[in-house]
Design a protein around this motif. Sequence first.
Motif, short mmCIF file in Angstrom:
data_model
loop_
_atom_site.label_atom_id
_atom_site.label_comp_id
_atom_site.label_asym_id
_atom_site.label_seq_id
_atom_site.Cartn_x
_atom_site.Cartn_y
_atom_site.Cartn_z
N ASN A 4 52.40 18.38 23.09
CA ASN A 4 52.40 17.70 21.65
C ASN A 4 52.76 16.50 22.02
O ASN A 4 53.81 16.11 22.67
CB ASN A 4 53.42 18.62 20.66
N ARG A 5 52.37 15.51 21.10
CA ARG A 5 52.47 13.75 21.28
C ARG A 5 53.94 13.54 21.07
O ARG A 5 54.41 12.64 21.47
CB ARG A 5 51.52 13.24 20.37
N LYS A 6 54.43 14.21 20.00
CA LYS A 6 55.74 13.75 19.58
C LYS A 6 56.95 14.24 20.82
O LYS A 6 58.13 13.48 20.71
CB LYS A 6 56.45 14.72 18.37
N ALA A 7 56.54 14.95 21.51
CA ALA A 7 57.50 15.28 22.68
C ALA A 7 56.94 14.72 23.98
O ALA A 7 57.55 14.99 24.96
CB ALA A 7 57.62 16.70 22.97
N ALA A 8 56.11 13.95 24.04
CA ALA A 8 55.27 13.33 25.21
C ALA A 8 56.36 12.55 26.04
O ALA A 8 56.56 12.81 27.32
CB ALA A 8 54.38 12.33 24.76
N ASP A 159 61.74 22.13 22.56
CA ASP A 159 62.33 21.64 21.18
C ASP A 159 61.74 22.76 20.42
O ASP A 159 60.40 22.44 20.12
CB ASP A 159 62.24 20.16 21.14
N GLU A 160 62.43 23.46 19.84
CA GLU A 160 61.65 24.84 19.05
C GLU A 160 61.07 24.11 17.93
O GLU A 160 59.99 24.63 17.19
CB GLU A 160 62.68 25.61 18.48
N ALA A 161 61.81 23.08 16.94
CA ALA A 161 61.00 22.40 15.92
C ALA A 161 59.88 21.82 16.09
O ALA A 161 58.90 21.85 15.58
CB ALA A 161 61.98 21.48 15.28
N ILE A 162 59.87 21.07 17.31
CA ILE A 162 58.73 20.17 17.54
C ILE A 162 57.65 21.09 18.21
O ILE A 162 56.20 21.00 17.62
CB ILE A 162 58.91 19.27 19.03
N ALA A 163 58.05 22.39 18.69
CA ALA A 163 56.94 23.26 19.02
C ALA A 163 56.32 23.95 17.95
O ALA A 163 55.17 24.10 17.85
CB ALA A 163 57.73 24.40 19.98
N GLY A 164 57.05 24.31 16.82
CA GLY A 164 56.63 24.70 15.75
C GLY A 164 55.88 23.74 14.64
O GLY A 164 54.39 24.15 14.34
N SER A 190 66.57 29.99 17.19
CA SER A 190 65.29 29.34 17.63
C SER A 190 64.04 30.04 16.94
O SER A 190 63.05 29.24 16.99
CB SER A 190 65.21 29.53 19.10
N LEU A 191 63.89 31.24 16.55
CA LEU A 191 62.86 31.71 16.03
C LEU A 191 62.72 31.14 14.67
O LEU A 191 61.60 30.88 14.16
CB LEU A 191 62.71 33.13 15.89
N GLU A 192 63.82 31.10 13.94
CA GLU A 192 63.74 30.41 12.67
C GLU A 192 63.06 28.98 12.62
O GLU A 192 62.43 28.61 11.99
CB GLU A 192 65.02 30.57 11.92
N GLU A 193 63.75 28.28 13.53
CA GLU A 193 63.25 26.84 13.89
C GLU A 193 61.78 26.92 13.86
O GLU A 193 61.12 25.82 13.47
CB GLU A 193 63.91 26.28 14.94
N ARG A 194 61.32 27.99 14.56
CA ARG A 194 59.80 27.81 14.89
C ARG A 194 58.79 27.87 13.67
O ARG A 194 57.98 27.12 13.61
CB ARG A 194 59.25 28.86 15.90
N CYS A 195 59.38 28.71 12.92
CA CYS A 195 58.59 29.33 11.53
C CYS A 195 58.88 27.79 10.86
O CYS A 195 57.82 27.49 9.95
CB CYS A 195 58.87 30.37 10.80
N LYS A 200 56.60 22.96 8.16
CA LYS A 200 56.69 21.38 7.88
C LYS A 200 55.46 20.75 8.22
O LYS A 200 55.03 19.82 7.50
CB LYS A 200 57.97 20.94 8.80
N ALA A 201 54.72 21.22 9.20
CA ALA A 201 53.57 20.12 9.68
C ALA A 201 52.33 21.06 9.13
O ALA A 201 50.90 20.28 9.29
CB ALA A 201 53.54 20.26 11.33
N PHE A 202 52.25 22.15 8.69
CA PHE A 202 50.97 22.92 8.25
C PHE A 202 50.41 22.44 7.15
O PHE A 202 51.34 22.19 5.93
CB PHE A 202 51.17 24.45 8.40
N GLY A 203 49.20 22.12 6.83
CA GLY A 203 48.55 21.59 5.45
C GLY A 203 48.53 22.83 4.59
O GLY A 203 48.16 22.55 3.52
N GLY A 204 48.81 23.96 4.95
CA GLY A 204 48.58 25.23 4.07
C GLY A 204 50.02 25.88 3.88
O GLY A 204 50.88 24.92 3.74
#
Length: 340
Positions: A4-8, A159-164, A190-195, A200-204
């Motif tokens: 992911n570019r944000k974590a690069a 980073d779970e948020a970035i992964a999500g 961590s699981l909650e952060e992923r979802c 946050k990033a999904f268009g749907g």
Amino acid sequence: MRTNRKAAGRTAAALLTACALALVAGCSGSGGKDSEDEADDGGGGGTAAKTPRMKIAMVTHSGEGDTFWDIVQSGAKVAAAKDNVDFLYAANKEGKEQAQLIQSYIDQDVDGLVVSLAKPEAVKAVIAKATAAGIPVVTINSGAEFSKPFGALSHIGQDEAIAGEAVGEELTKRGKKKALCVIHEQGNVSLEERCAGVKKAFGGTVENLNVEGTNMPSSTSSIEAKLQSAKSTDEFDTVVTLGAPFAAASVKAKAGAGSNAEINTFDLNEDVVKQLKAKEIGFAVDQQPYLQGYLAVDELWLNKNNGNVVGGGKPVLTGPALVTEKDVPALEKFTARGTR
């Protein structure tokens, strides 16, 4: 495999850290062809360090049958063999029991602790006891934001948020509109952060589903029922699972529900690679659990014998990277031996 570019930037720094660790640790092993041959089992070959014997314990929130933690242990055991470390392991998915396990290792006067922080408040007090007793702690996998406040040397994981968010962005690129995010352990931060990151990033739209992660037949039935019930209203076109074993459960649930949803998952193992190859899964998020175990043990050894602290106060990132069927040829060998 795409990072992911944000974590690069942070991932690059983590890889440099990992390389530095490997170079320093390599000084404790033997050189030449024998070392190269032994390293083929997953890295860290060579004779054991000549430093005094250490005892390091790892306590995680693993539930029964969670193969992810087998890979973490594989890395830890290789590092332990190289570093002349007696490696101990225990796990419990409940925070209270996890705290008791940590206390038992404090009572054994171990030289270092590796702890996952899925339910951080449950283990906060006992980690304070460990650090007060002079036992250094490295946290891995979950709860990165709690690691430094709790007094740990550093945190190793993704980073779970970035992964999500990386998953959410990928789903949007694939034209998906409605995602089911399957949480297999309630209360795991961590699981909650992923979802949350996916949302946050999904268009749907994203809907969460809690399942009983230690009961795979029940998990499969719950996912199937959810997919089936949505067919008559607003059908899910993708399912996101947060652990490799639940990808297989979702593939079964999809078939049972007669759903067309694409299955995608966090984490990687041999079965997921096979499912990617068969195009039963669209993509997986790899956080390199082998590295989490290996680097955690290695850091405690380095801290004891050379005063090193890795990460400069920041988490050492081992992911995320998105893996598709195109990456299968490069990964099959490693997942088959349980190191990826």
